[in-house]
Design a protein around this motif. Sequence first.
Motif, PDB file in Angstrom:
ATOM      1  N   VAL A  33      50.194   7.150  -7.136  1.00 32.64           N
ATOM      2  CA  VAL A  33      50.807   7.177  -5.509  1.00 32.64           C
ATOM      3  C   VAL A  33      51.240   8.509  -5.228  1.00 32.64           C
ATOM      4  CG1 VAL A  33      51.765   4.856  -5.560  1.00 32.64           C
ATOM      5  CG2 VAL A  33      53.132   6.689  -6.350  1.00 32.64           C
ATOM      6  N   LYS A  34      50.813   8.996  -4.054  1.00 26.01           N
ATOM      7  CA  LYS A  34      51.152  10.459  -3.780  1.00 26.01           C
ATOM      8  C   LYS A  34      51.946  10.196  -2.209  1.00 26.01           C
ATOM      9  CE  LYS A  34      48.739  14.671  -2.237  1.00 26.01           C
ATOM     10  NZ  LYS A  34      47.369  15.349  -2.363  1.00 26.01           N
ATOM     11  N   THR A  35      52.729  11.197  -2.161  1.00 23.52           N
ATOM     12  CA  THR A  35      53.592  11.173  -0.845  1.00 23.52           C
ATOM     13  C   THR A  35      53.900  12.590  -0.420  1.00 23.52           C
ATOM     14  OG1 THR A  35      55.484  10.466   0.103  1.00 23.52           O
ATOM     15  CG2 THR A  35      55.845  11.066  -2.110  1.00 23.52           C
ATOM     16  N   ASP A  36      53.958  13.025   0.908  1.00 24.00           N
ATOM     17  CA  ASP A  36      54.512  14.396   1.305  1.00 24.00           C
ATOM     18  C   ASP A  36      56.065  14.243   1.624  1.00 24.00           C
ATOM     19  OD1 ASP A  36      52.158  15.522   0.690  1.00 24.00           O
ATOM     20  OD2 ASP A  36      51.362  15.052   2.756  1.00 24.00           O
ATOM     21  N   PHE A  37      56.714  15.414   1.490  1.00 26.80           N
ATOM     22  CA  PHE A  37      58.045  15.511   2.240  1.00 26.80           C
ATOM     23  C   PHE A  37      58.447  16.831   2.485  1.00 26.80           C
ATOM     24  CE2 PHE A  37      57.943  15.290  -2.488  1.00 26.80           C
ATOM     25  CZ  PHE A  37      58.882  16.136  -2.895  1.00 26.80           C
ATOM     26  N   LEU A  38      59.621  17.085   3.063  1.00 29.36           N
ATOM     27  CA  LEU A  38      60.127  18.418   3.530  1.00 29.36           C
ATOM     28  C   LEU A  38      59.060  18.738   4.691  1.00 29.36           C
ATOM     29  CD1 LEU A  38      61.096  20.577   0.755  1.00 29.36           C
ATOM     30  CD2 LEU A  38      62.797  19.206   2.140  1.00 29.36           C
ATOM     31  N   ASP A  39      58.696  17.883   5.591  1.00 33.03           N
ATOM     32  CA  ASP A  39      57.716  17.889   6.616  1.00 33.03           C
ATOM     33  C   ASP A  39      56.474  18.306   6.218  1.00 33.03           C
ATOM     34  OD1 ASP A  39      59.776  17.274   8.707  1.00 33.03           O
ATOM     35  OD2 ASP A  39      60.515  19.302   8.495  1.00 33.03           O
ATOM     36  N   GLY A  40      55.802  17.861   5.236  1.00 36.04           N
ATOM     37  CA  GLY A  40      54.525  18.192   4.422  1.00 36.04           C
ATOM     38  C   GLY A  40      54.684  19.569   3.707  1.00 36.04           C
ATOM     39  N   ARG A  41      55.764  20.100   3.568  1.00 40.29           N
ATOM     40  CA  ARG A  41      55.555  21.218   2.764  1.00 40.29           C
ATOM     41  C   ARG A  41      55.482  21.115   1.087  1.00 40.29           C
ATOM     42  NH1 ARG A  41      59.774  22.556   6.037  1.00 40.29           N
ATOM     43  NH2 ARG A  41      61.449  22.368   4.259  1.00 40.29           N
ATOM     44  N   LEU A  42      55.806  20.016   0.734  1.00 39.22           N
ATOM     45  CA  LEU A  42      55.756  19.507  -0.700  1.00 39.22           C
ATOM     46  C   LEU A  42      55.285  18.366  -0.762  1.00 39.22           C
ATOM     47  CD1 LEU A  42      59.308  20.196  -2.326  1.00 39.22           C
ATOM     48  CD2 LEU A  42      57.109  21.409  -2.635  1.00 39.22           C
ATOM     49  N   SER A  43      54.252  18.521  -1.711  1.00 38.78           N
ATOM     50  CA  SER A  43      53.497  17.045  -2.286  1.00 38.78           C
ATOM     51  C   SER A  43      53.960  16.402  -3.485  1.00 38.78           C
ATOM     52  CB  SER A  43      52.009  17.082  -2.082  1.00 38.78           C
ATOM     53  OG  SER A  43      51.518  17.395  -0.794  1.00 38.78           O
ATOM     54  N   ALA A  44      53.932  15.177  -3.870  1.00 40.44           N
ATOM     55  CA  ALA A  44      54.354  14.654  -4.962  1.00 40.44           C
ATOM     56  C   ALA A  44      53.466  13.585  -5.418  1.00 40.44           C
ATOM     57  CB  ALA A  44      56.047  14.267  -5.179  1.00 40.44           C
ATOM     58  N   THR A  45      52.928  13.645  -6.661  1.00 34.55           N
ATOM     59  CA  THR A  45      52.007  12.520  -7.254  1.00 34.55           C
ATOM     60  C   THR A  45      52.602  11.932  -8.595  1.00 34.55           C
ATOM     61  OG1 THR A  45      50.099  13.661  -6.147  1.00 34.55           O
ATOM     62  CG2 THR A  45      49.814  11.988  -8.005  1.00 34.55           C
ATOM     63  N   LEU A  46      52.583  10.762  -8.576  1.00 39.51           N
ATOM     64  CA  LEU A  46      53.093   9.868  -9.748  1.00 39.51           C
ATOM     65  C   LEU A  46      51.997   9.024  -9.942  1.00 39.51           C
ATOM     66  CD1 LEU A  46      55.425   8.901 -11.827  1.00 39.51           C
ATOM     67  CD2 LEU A  46      56.010   7.109  -9.801  1.00 39.51           C
ATOM     68  N   ALA A  47      51.502   9.273 -11.232  1.00 41.58           N
ATOM     69  CA  ALA A  47      50.547   8.294 -11.764  1.00 41.58           C
ATOM     70  C   ALA A  47      50.712   7.971 -13.193  1.00 41.58           C
ATOM     71  CB  ALA A  47      49.123   9.257 -12.077  1.00 41.58           C
ATOM     72  N   GLY A  48      50.047   6.559 -13.593  1.00 44.87           N
ATOM     73  CA  GLY A  48      50.362   6.087 -14.725  1.00 44.87           C
ATOM     74  C   GLY A  48      48.732   5.739 -15.398  1.00 44.87           C
ATOM     75  N   PHE A  49      48.775   6.011 -16.620  1.00 41.52           N
ATOM     76  CA  PHE A  49      47.010   6.111 -17.097  1.00 41.52           C
ATOM     77  C   PHE A  49      47.380   5.302 -18.589  1.00 41.52           C
ATOM     78  CE2 PHE A  49      49.277  10.113 -18.217  1.00 41.52           C
ATOM     79  CZ  PHE A  49      48.991  10.181 -19.600  1.00 41.52           C
ATOM     80  N   ILE A  50      45.798   4.956 -18.841  1.00 43.04           N
ATOM     81  CA  ILE A  50      45.626   4.464 -20.159  1.00 43.04           C
ATOM     82  C   ILE A  50      44.211   5.068 -20.525  1.00 43.04           C
ATOM     83  CG2 ILE A  50      45.151   2.448 -21.643  1.00 43.04           C
ATOM     84  CD1 ILE A  50      46.841   0.912 -19.802  1.00 43.04           C
ATOM     85  N   LEU A  51      44.266   5.722 -21.441  1.00 50.89           N
ATOM     86  CA  LEU A  51      42.771   6.533 -22.086  1.00 50.89           C
ATOM     87  C   LEU A  51      42.586   5.637 -23.540  1.00 50.89           C
ATOM     88  CD1 LEU A  51      40.556   8.335 -22.129  1.00 50.89           C
ATOM     89  CD2 LEU A  51      42.055   9.944 -22.897  1.00 50.89           C
ATOM     90  N   GLU A  52      41.358   5.355 -23.453  1.00 47.30           N
ATOM     91  CA  GLU A  52      41.072   4.432 -24.773  1.00 47.30           C
ATOM     92  C   GLU A  52      39.684   5.103 -25.569  1.00 47.30           C
ATOM     93  OE1 GLU A  52      40.721   0.361 -23.705  1.00 47.30           O
ATOM     94  OE2 GLU A  52      42.505  -0.142 -23.882  1.00 47.30           O
ATOM     95  N   ARG A  53      39.800   5.455 -26.750  1.00 49.86           N
ATOM     96  CA  ARG A  53      38.576   5.914 -27.538  1.00 49.86           C
ATOM     97  C   ARG A  53      37.935   4.929 -28.485  1.00 49.86           C
ATOM     98  NH1 ARG A  53      39.746  10.988 -30.077  1.00 49.86           N
ATOM     99  NH2 ARG A  53      37.533  11.721 -30.026  1.00 49.86           N
ATOM    100  N   GLN A  54      36.747   4.812 -28.462  1.00 48.41           N
ATOM    101  CA  GLN A  54      36.213   3.892 -29.226  1.00 48.41           C
ATOM    102  C   GLN A  54      35.117   4.914 -30.311  1.00 48.41           C
ATOM    103  OE1 GLN A  54      35.701   2.952 -26.079  1.00 48.41           O
ATOM    104  NE2 GLN A  54      37.589   1.857 -25.837  1.00 48.41           N
ATOM    105  N   ASN A  55      34.634   4.432 -31.289  1.00 49.50           N
ATOM    106  CA  ASN A  55      33.980   5.116 -32.092  1.00 49.50           C
ATOM    107  C   ASN A  55      34.218   6.205 -32.990  1.00 49.50           C
ATOM    108  OD1 ASN A  55      32.100   2.731 -31.831  1.00 49.50           O
ATOM    109  ND2 ASN A  55      30.568   3.594 -30.420  1.00 49.50           N
ATOM    110  N   VAL A  56      35.565   6.296 -33.244  1.00 50.99           N
ATOM    111  CA  VAL A  56      36.082   7.559 -33.827  1.00 50.99           C
ATOM    112  C   VAL A  56      35.892   7.524 -35.251  1.00 50.99           C
ATOM    113  CG1 VAL A  56      38.345   8.734 -34.047  1.00 50.99           C
ATOM    114  CG2 VAL A  56      38.288   7.507 -32.005  1.00 50.99           C
ATOM    115  N   VAL A  57      35.405   8.820 -35.681  1.00 48.47           N
ATOM    116  CA  VAL A  57      34.994   8.935 -37.160  1.00 48.47           C
ATOM    117  C   VAL A  57      36.131   8.469 -37.992  1.00 48.47           C
ATOM    118  CG1 VAL A  57      34.102  10.223 -38.912  1.00 48.47           C
ATOM    119  CG2 VAL A  57      33.136  10.506 -36.531  1.00 48.47           C
ATOM    120  N   THR A  58      36.088   7.798 -39.144  1.00 48.80           N
ATOM    121  CA  THR A  58      37.134   7.499 -39.904  1.00 48.80           C
ATOM    122  C   THR A  58      36.409   7.089 -41.322  1.00 48.80           C
ATOM    123  OG1 THR A  58      38.811   5.837 -40.465  1.00 48.80           O
ATOM    124  CG2 THR A  58      36.988   5.015 -39.314  1.00 48.80           C
ATOM    125  N   ALA A  59      37.373   7.209 -42.430  1.00 56.44           N
ATOM    126  CA  ALA A  59      36.647   6.814 -43.643  1.00 56.44           C
ATOM    127  C   ALA A  59      36.042   5.507 -43.968  1.00 56.44           C
ATOM    128  CB  ALA A  59      37.755   7.002 -44.669  1.00 56.44           C
TER     129      ALA A  59
END
Length: 203
Positions: free
Chosen positions: A16-42
């Motif tokens: 989500v993103k919002t502006d405040f202080l009459d648009g002088r500041l912007s804030a973004t809050l994000a949640g994320f999930i990153l998955e990696r497959q086929n990682v080299v292992t023994a």
Amino acid sequence: GSDFEPTTGSQYELGVKTDFLDGRLSATLAGFILERQNVVTADPSNPGFSTTTGEQTSQGIELDVAGEILPGWDIIASATYLDARVTEDNTVPEGNRLFNAAETSANLWTTYRIQNGDLEGLGFGLGLYYVGDREGDLANSFTLPSYFRTDAALYYEQNNWQAALNVRNLFDTTYFSGSSGSRTSGINVGEPISIVGSFSYTF
């Protein structure tokens, strides 16, 4: 006798993103999930060989704030919580944290430029950087301690030219910037205090 399957990844993000202080500041809050497959292992069936059956997952929340608080006063700040772990491996215990992945980190960079008067065009900058504890290898056998670093800048702008003095690691803090994945293959020490002067002209 054959090439490894390529490592693949998928990322999911919601924010989500919002502006405040009459648009002088912007804030973004994000949640994320990153998955990696086929990682080299023994390869447990063939000692000394490897296979691509590993999986790693990183998930977290990031907050970013940027903008101009007052005329001439700019700010860029961010804070991150990260849970990065091994979710499938033949040798590394599942649930171990990924190396060099700090659970918490934050940074702030702010500048102020004098807007009028005899010193108009003179500016100051301050940067604060925090990185939390990090595992040094996938076995989680050692930990790199957290660190706090301060940077600074002094600059002067007039018309189409600028002179600047930038100081990195202002207080000459000793810290470990990262690991190559084991105690023996290398642990990187952060750069000591450094000062760089520059002059630029735009035409």
